[in-house]
Design a protein around this motif. Structure first.
Motif, short mmCIF file in Angstrom:
data_model
loop_
_atom_site.label_atom_id
_atom_site.label_comp_id
_atom_site.label_asym_id
_atom_site.label_seq_id
_atom_site.Cartn_x
_atom_site.Cartn_y
_atom_site.Cartn_z
N PRO A 100 0.80 -1.22 0.00
CA PRO A 100 0.00 0.00 0.00
C PRO A 100 0.83 1.27 0.00
O PRO A 100 1.92 1.32 0.60
CB PRO A 100 -0.80 -0.12 1.30
CG PRO A 100 0.10 -0.91 2.20
CD PRO A 100 0.75 -1.93 1.30
N TYR A 101 0.31 2.28 -0.68
CA TYR A 101 0.81 3.64 -0.48
C TYR A 101 0.39 4.07 0.92
O TYR A 101 -0.77 3.91 1.30
CB TYR A 101 0.22 4.57 -1.54
CG TYR A 101 0.46 6.03 -1.24
CD1 TYR A 101 1.73 6.57 -1.36
CD2 TYR A 101 -0.59 6.86 -0.85
CE1 TYR A 101 1.95 7.92 -1.09
CE2 TYR A 101 -0.38 8.20 -0.59
CZ TYR A 101 0.89 8.73 -0.70
OH TYR A 101 1.11 10.05 -0.43
N LEU A 102 1.32 4.63 1.70
CA LEU A 102 1.04 4.97 3.09
C LEU A 102 1.35 6.42 3.43
O LEU A 102 1.44 6.76 4.60
CB LEU A 102 1.80 4.02 4.02
CG LEU A 102 1.33 2.57 4.02
CD1 LEU A 102 2.31 1.68 4.77
CD2 LEU A 102 -0.07 2.45 4.61
N GLY A 103 1.47 7.27 2.43
CA GLY A 103 1.66 8.68 2.72
C GLY A 103 2.95 9.23 2.15
O GLY A 103 3.84 8.52 1.70
N ARG A 104 3.04 10.52 2.21
CA ARG A 104 4.17 11.26 1.65
C ARG A 104 5.46 10.94 2.40
O ARG A 104 5.44 10.57 3.58
CB ARG A 104 3.88 12.76 1.69
CG ARG A 104 3.64 13.28 3.09
CD ARG A 104 2.87 14.60 3.10
NE ARG A 104 2.72 15.11 4.46
CZ ARG A 104 1.78 14.70 5.30
NH1 ARG A 104 0.92 13.76 4.93
NH2 ARG A 104 1.70 15.21 6.52
N ARG A 105 6.58 11.11 1.71
CA ARG A 105 7.87 10.79 2.30
C ARG A 105 8.16 11.65 3.53
O ARG A 105 8.77 11.17 4.50
CB ARG A 105 8.97 10.98 1.26
CG ARG A 105 8.96 9.95 0.14
CD ARG A 105 10.24 10.05 -0.69
NE ARG A 105 10.25 9.09 -1.78
CZ ARG A 105 9.90 9.36 -3.02
NH1 ARG A 105 9.48 10.57 -3.33
NH2 ARG A 105 9.94 8.44 -3.96
N THR A 106 7.77 12.92 3.49
CA THR A 106 8.04 13.79 4.64
C THR A 106 7.29 13.30 5.88
O THR A 106 7.80 13.45 7.00
CB THR A 106 7.64 15.23 4.32
OG1 THR A 106 6.26 15.27 3.89
CG2 THR A 106 8.53 15.82 3.23
N LEU A 107 6.12 12.73 5.71
CA LEU A 107 5.38 12.19 6.86
C LEU A 107 6.14 11.02 7.46
O LEU A 107 6.28 10.92 8.69
CB LEU A 107 3.98 11.76 6.43
CG LEU A 107 3.14 11.01 7.46
CD1 LEU A 107 2.96 11.85 8.73
CD2 LEU A 107 1.78 10.64 6.87
N LEU A 108 6.64 10.11 6.64
CA LEU A 108 7.40 8.98 7.15
C LEU A 108 8.66 9.45 7.86
O LEU A 108 9.03 8.90 8.91
CB LEU A 108 7.76 8.02 6.01
CG LEU A 108 8.50 6.75 6.42
CD1 LEU A 108 7.66 5.90 7.37
CD2 LEU A 108 8.91 5.94 5.20
N ARG A 109 9.31 10.49 7.33
CA ARG A 109 10.49 11.03 8.00
C ARG A 109 10.12 11.58 9.39
O ARG A 109 10.86 11.39 10.36
CB ARG A 109 11.15 12.11 7.15
CG ARG A 109 11.89 11.57 5.93
CD ARG A 109 12.89 12.58 5.41
NE ARG A 109 12.25 13.78 4.89
CZ ARG A 109 11.91 13.95 3.62
NH1 ARG A 109 12.15 13.00 2.73
NH2 ARG A 109 11.35 15.07 3.22
N ASP A 110 8.97 12.27 9.47
CA ASP A 110 8.54 12.81 10.76
C ASP A 110 8.25 11.68 11.75
O ASP A 110 8.59 11.79 12.95
CB ASP A 110 7.28 13.66 10.58
CG ASP A 110 7.55 14.97 9.85
OD1 ASP A 110 8.73 15.36 9.75
OD2 ASP A 110 6.59 15.60 9.39
N ILE A 111 7.61 10.61 11.29
CA ILE A 111 7.29 9.49 12.16
C ILE A 111 8.57 8.82 12.67
O ILE A 111 8.69 8.50 13.85
CB ILE A 111 6.40 8.48 11.41
CG1 ILE A 111 5.01 9.08 11.17
CG2 ILE A 111 6.29 7.16 12.16
CD1 ILE A 111 4.12 8.25 10.28
N THR A 112 9.52 8.64 11.77
CA THR A 112 10.79 8.02 12.15
C THR A 112 11.56 8.90 13.13
O THR A 112 12.11 8.42 14.13
CB THR A 112 11.63 7.75 10.90
OG1 THR A 112 10.89 6.89 10.01
CG2 THR A 112 12.94 7.07 11.27
N ALA A 113 11.59 10.22 12.86
CA ALA A 113 12.32 11.14 13.72
C ALA A 113 11.71 11.20 15.12
O ALA A 113 12.43 11.43 16.10
CB ALA A 113 12.33 12.53 13.10
N ALA A 114 10.41 10.97 15.23
CA ALA A 114 9.74 11.01 16.53
C ALA A 114 9.97 9.75 17.34
O ALA A 114 9.59 9.69 18.52
CB ALA A 114 8.24 11.23 16.33
#
Length: 281
Positions: free
Chosen positions: A147-161
């Protein structure tokens, strides 16, 4: 929860640019959505016990599930399953009509028969997951393949958190409509899981706290371009709800994952119940 509208600018910038790159997305076209959404229904080969809705990806159409062997696999594995091919093409996303038409024309909540499983590939997987988020009590479950799960910047934010559980505790900020629904999906996915049930007929909600939420299964290729997001989602699912195989974002690994999931019997008659095709399960 209202369905955010995705217009041409937001979709092409947010999804096509992420999934395929600006060069390819810039020359794309898509069919106009129609009302009702076109569907092809294939009756169960014996008295119906389950329903399965197949949702294509952005560059596919419903009939590709026939050409790629998905329908034949399903008919062999679960002959008591009604199959619905939904032509949920890219135009419905572009015009902001996907979830509304899927609900009214395909799922048809309150209609006779078993609640359907939604099986979606790529952008179709995103549609299935967001449907589960908004109308989970109306479906039996979700199988999201690559599945597509969202924009790359969102995944970066999730990982950074530090992961989705930590990210969801951060205050929500104002987003464009297409970004808001991606954020909402991850906040929903990251809710605490309930204890596992010991009976197959009473499966727990794997992601939330209410009995209305359906089980979610994930499959992906280890070389898929969305693999980083898939692995984050995998961390939120219970054991046995994720399968990974060799391959990228293409039909051969998707079919291998599909066959593997079918062998687990999620669309078969419940254990101990008399099957419609004769004998006992």
């Amino acid at each position: 929860m209202p369905t955010p509208a995705l217009n041409r600018r937001t979709l092409l910038g947010a999804w096509l640019g992420t999934a395929m790159g600006a060069g390819q997305s810039g020359c794309m076209s898509w069919p106009a959505p129609t009302t009702p959404m076109p569907t092809r229904r294939m009756a169960a080969r014996c008295a119906i016990r389950s329903r399965c809705v197949l949702l294509p990806g952005a560059l596919s159409r419903a009939e590709d599930f026939v050409a790629e062997g998905f329908v034949a696999d399903l008919q062999a594995a679960a002959p008591a399953c009604e199959i619905v091919l939904a032509d949920a093409h890219l135009g419905y996303f572009v015009e902001g009509q996907m979830l509304g038409r899927l609900r009214a024309d395909v799922v048809q909540p309150g209609s006779p028969g078993p609640r359907p499983w939604l099986v979606g590939i790529s952008l179709g997987g995103f549609a299935a997951l967001t449907y589960a988020m908004q109308h989970g009590s109306e479906i039996a479950g979700v199988l999201a393949l690559a599945p597509y799960l969202g924009r790359r910047t969102l995944l970066r934010d999730i990982t950074a958190a530090g992961g989705p559980e930590h990210w969801r505790e951060q205050p929500a900020v104002s987003r464009e409509p297409h970004e808001a629904i991606e954020d909402d999906l991850w906040r929903w996915l990251a809710r605490p899981a309930r204890p596992a049930s010991s009976t197959r007929g009473d499966r727990p909600d794997p992601l939330g706290n209410t009995g209305a939420d359906p089980p979610i299964h994930l499959g992906y290729g280890r070389e898929d371009r969305f693999v980083d997001a898939h692995r984050v989602l995998q961390s939120l699912l219970p054991p046995g709800h994720t399968h990974a195989v060799a391959g990228g974002h293409d039909w051969p690994p998707w079919r291998a994952l599909w066959q593997q999931w079918l062998r687990e019997g999620w669309l078969a008659a419940p254990t101990g119940a008399a099957t419609a095709c004769g004998g006992t399960a």
